[in-house]
Design a protein around this motif. Structure first.
Motif, mmCIF file in Angstrom:
data_model
loop_
_atom_site.group_PDB
_atom_site.id
_atom_site.type_symbol
_atom_site.label_atom_id
_atom_site.label_comp_id
_atom_site.label_asym_id
_atom_site.label_seq_id
_atom_site.Cartn_x
_atom_site.Cartn_y
_atom_site.Cartn_z
ATOM 1 N N ALA A 99 0.861 -1.156 0.041
ATOM 2 C CA ALA A 99 0.032 0.000 0.008
ATOM 3 C C ALA A 99 0.967 1.324 -0.004
ATOM 4 O O ALA A 99 0.397 2.345 -0.463
ATOM 5 C CB ALA A 99 -0.911 0.085 1.197
ATOM 6 N N VAL A 100 2.022 1.034 0.576
ATOM 7 C CA VAL A 100 3.132 2.107 0.394
ATOM 8 C C VAL A 100 3.846 2.202 -0.761
ATOM 9 O O VAL A 100 4.363 3.379 -1.413
ATOM 10 C CB VAL A 100 3.959 2.015 1.763
ATOM 11 C CG1 VAL A 100 4.949 3.270 1.913
ATOM 12 C CG2 VAL A 100 3.243 2.387 3.058
ATOM 13 N N LYS A 101 4.123 0.986 -1.173
ATOM 14 C CA LYS A 101 5.281 0.888 -2.414
ATOM 15 C C LYS A 101 4.542 -0.088 -3.191
ATOM 16 O O LYS A 101 4.654 -1.427 -3.141
ATOM 17 C CB LYS A 101 6.615 0.249 -1.811
ATOM 18 C CG LYS A 101 7.721 0.471 -2.959
ATOM 19 C CD LYS A 101 8.155 2.033 -2.925
ATOM 20 C CE LYS A 101 9.389 1.995 -3.596
ATOM 21 N NZ LYS A 101 9.623 3.685 -3.795
ATOM 22 N N SER A 102 3.977 0.236 -4.204
ATOM 23 C CA SER A 102 2.920 -0.612 -5.090
ATOM 24 C C SER A 102 3.921 -1.569 -5.723
ATOM 25 O O SER A 102 3.487 -2.726 -6.383
ATOM 26 C CB SER A 102 2.110 0.202 -6.003
ATOM 27 O OG SER A 102 3.113 0.975 -6.976
ATOM 28 N N GLY A 103 5.038 -1.085 -6.344
ATOM 29 C CA GLY A 103 6.041 -2.083 -6.768
ATOM 30 C C GLY A 103 6.337 -3.329 -6.064
ATOM 31 O O GLY A 103 7.089 -4.293 -6.484
ATOM 32 N N ASP A 104 5.944 -3.382 -4.796
ATOM 33 C CA ASP A 104 6.321 -4.500 -4.063
ATOM 34 C C ASP A 104 5.230 -5.349 -3.619
ATOM 35 O O ASP A 104 5.144 -6.079 -2.692
ATOM 36 C CB ASP A 104 6.971 -4.141 -2.735
ATOM 37 C CG ASP A 104 8.527 -3.640 -2.960
ATOM 38 O OD1 ASP A 104 9.141 -4.322 -3.769
ATOM 39 O OD2 ASP A 104 8.854 -2.709 -2.508
ATOM 40 N N SER A 105 4.215 -5.187 -4.569
ATOM 41 C CA SER A 105 2.874 -6.066 -4.265
ATOM 42 C C SER A 105 3.016 -7.414 -4.751
ATOM 43 O O SER A 105 4.246 -7.854 -5.362
ATOM 44 C CB SER A 105 1.785 -5.675 -5.256
ATOM 45 O OG SER A 105 2.013 -5.883 -6.842
ATOM 46 N N PHE A 106 2.468 -8.378 -4.163
ATOM 47 C CA PHE A 106 2.404 -9.965 -4.546
ATOM 48 C C PHE A 106 2.599 -10.118 -6.081
ATOM 49 O O PHE A 106 3.499 -10.869 -6.750
ATOM 50 C CB PHE A 106 1.379 -10.693 -3.993
ATOM 51 C CG PHE A 106 1.642 -12.244 -4.023
ATOM 52 C CD1 PHE A 106 2.711 -12.690 -3.367
ATOM 53 C CD2 PHE A 106 0.650 -13.076 -4.745
ATOM 54 C CE1 PHE A 106 2.713 -14.286 -3.621
ATOM 55 C CE2 PHE A 106 0.933 -14.367 -5.012
ATOM 56 C CZ PHE A 106 1.894 -14.803 -4.261
ATOM 57 N N GLU A 107 1.600 -9.454 -6.851
ATOM 58 C CA GLU A 107 1.737 -9.671 -8.378
ATOM 59 C C GLU A 107 3.168 -9.186 -8.996
ATOM 60 O O GLU A 107 3.670 -9.986 -9.846
ATOM 61 C CB GLU A 107 0.544 -8.821 -9.131
ATOM 62 C CG GLU A 107 -0.875 -9.298 -8.517
ATOM 63 C CD GLU A 107 -1.002 -10.804 -9.077
ATOM 64 O OE1 GLU A 107 -0.448 -11.173 -10.228
ATOM 65 O OE2 GLU A 107 -1.465 -11.727 -8.354
ATOM 66 N N ALA A 108 3.589 -8.254 -8.474
ATOM 67 C CA ALA A 108 4.957 -7.675 -8.846
ATOM 68 C C ALA A 108 6.043 -8.594 -8.603
ATOM 69 O O ALA A 108 6.878 -8.879 -9.483
ATOM 70 C CB ALA A 108 5.213 -6.392 -8.312
ATOM 71 N N MET A 109 5.764 -9.076 -7.538
ATOM 72 C CA MET A 109 6.906 -10.197 -6.830
ATOM 73 C C MET A 109 7.055 -11.393 -7.797
ATOM 74 O O MET A 109 7.993 -11.919 -8.316
ATOM 75 C CB MET A 109 6.480 -10.642 -5.723
ATOM 76 C CG MET A 109 6.913 -9.650 -4.327
ATOM 77 S SD MET A 109 6.131 -10.188 -2.947
ATOM 78 C CE MET A 109 7.008 -11.740 -2.537
ATOM 79 N N LYS A 110 5.743 -12.126 -8.311
ATOM 80 C CA LYS A 110 5.786 -12.915 -9.233
ATOM 81 C C LYS A 110 6.462 -12.502 -10.695
ATOM 82 O O LYS A 110 7.252 -13.504 -11.107
ATOM 83 C CB LYS A 110 4.381 -13.337 -9.562
ATOM 84 C CG LYS A 110 3.504 -13.868 -8.190
ATOM 85 C CD LYS A 110 2.125 -14.741 -8.653
ATOM 86 C CE LYS A 110 1.270 -13.679 -9.206
ATOM 87 N NZ LYS A 110 -0.028 -14.480 -9.393
ATOM 88 N N VAL A 111 6.278 -11.384 -10.905
ATOM 89 C CA VAL A 111 6.739 -11.065 -12.361
ATOM 90 C C VAL A 111 8.180 -10.851 -12.187
ATOM 91 O O VAL A 111 9.057 -11.456 -12.651
ATOM 92 C CB VAL A 111 6.233 -9.757 -12.772
ATOM 93 C CG1 VAL A 111 7.050 -9.127 -13.842
ATOM 94 C CG2 VAL A 111 4.703 -9.687 -12.990
#
Length: 202
Positions: A99-111
């Motif tokens: 919520a603070v760093k959108s680039g560290d979302s679970f979906e971004a982690m998978k990518v």
């Protein structure tokens, strides 16, 4: 007015003290780490107990967005390839609040894990419950654990090595030296170093 000022001063001290205590909480060398169960990028739940043959672990708190973490990704893959077969696999945990760093979302982690070809689990610390137990404050922040009859004992805390910017210029390989010492039945030569990286986003 003086009374109000005094109350505000006490409240400020309380808040600052609480913040400081939270930052300083966490495992120290010789402590035993609690197990965790976190979701991997493949959707499966992973815990240390899943590794029947592990002699210990190389735990890293890392993320997608911190340039320090990105600089160490290839070295983490190399650590896993070198030590997994010897009983010390890497487990990576993303402690950041998406919520603070959108680039560290679970979906971004998978990518990111697929792009880099991570050979190790990349787990999401959902609710940010695990990293405070370890006392991690940076990404990356490294922990070397050794399996003992009493549990997983913390043997090293700190940085991967002494040169995040240039892998070819590294002269001190703290994590490697720690794991090599444990594999040889010796004391870890340098038990703590300062973790260099980005602050964990809460």
């Amino acid at each position: 007015m003086k009374k109000l000022t005094g109350i505000l001063a006490l409240a400020t001290v309380f808040v600052l003290t609480a913040f400081t205590v939270n930052l300083e909480d966490g495992y120290e060398i010789g402590d035993y780490a609690d197990d965790f169960k976190l979701k991997n990028v493949d959707g499966k739940m992973v815990s240390m107990a899943d590794y029947d043959n592990a002699k210990g672990f190389i735990i890293t708190f890392t993320c997608n967005t911190c340039p320090y973490s990105v600089a160490y990704e290839d070295r983490l893959i190399a650590l896993d390839k070198k030590y997994k077969k010897k009983g010390y696999p890497v487990i990576a945990i993303n402690p950041n609040n998406p919520a603070v760093k959108s680039g560290d979302s679970f979906e971004a982690m998978k990518v990111r894990a697929e792009e880099k070809g991570f050979t190790f689990p990349y787990l999401f610390d959902d609710g940010q419950k695990v990293y405070p137990k370890f006392g991690a404050s940076r990404t990356p922040h490294m922990y070397v654990l050794q399996k003992t009859p009493k549990g997983m004992q913390v043997k090293y805390i700190g940085a991967v090595d002494n040169n995040y910017g240039n892998a070819d210029a590294v002269s001190k390989r703290y994590v490697e030296d720690a794991v090599d010492a444990l594999l040889n039945g010796n004391e870890v030569p340098i038990k703590t170093t300062k973790a260099i990286g980005c602050s964990i986003k809460v």
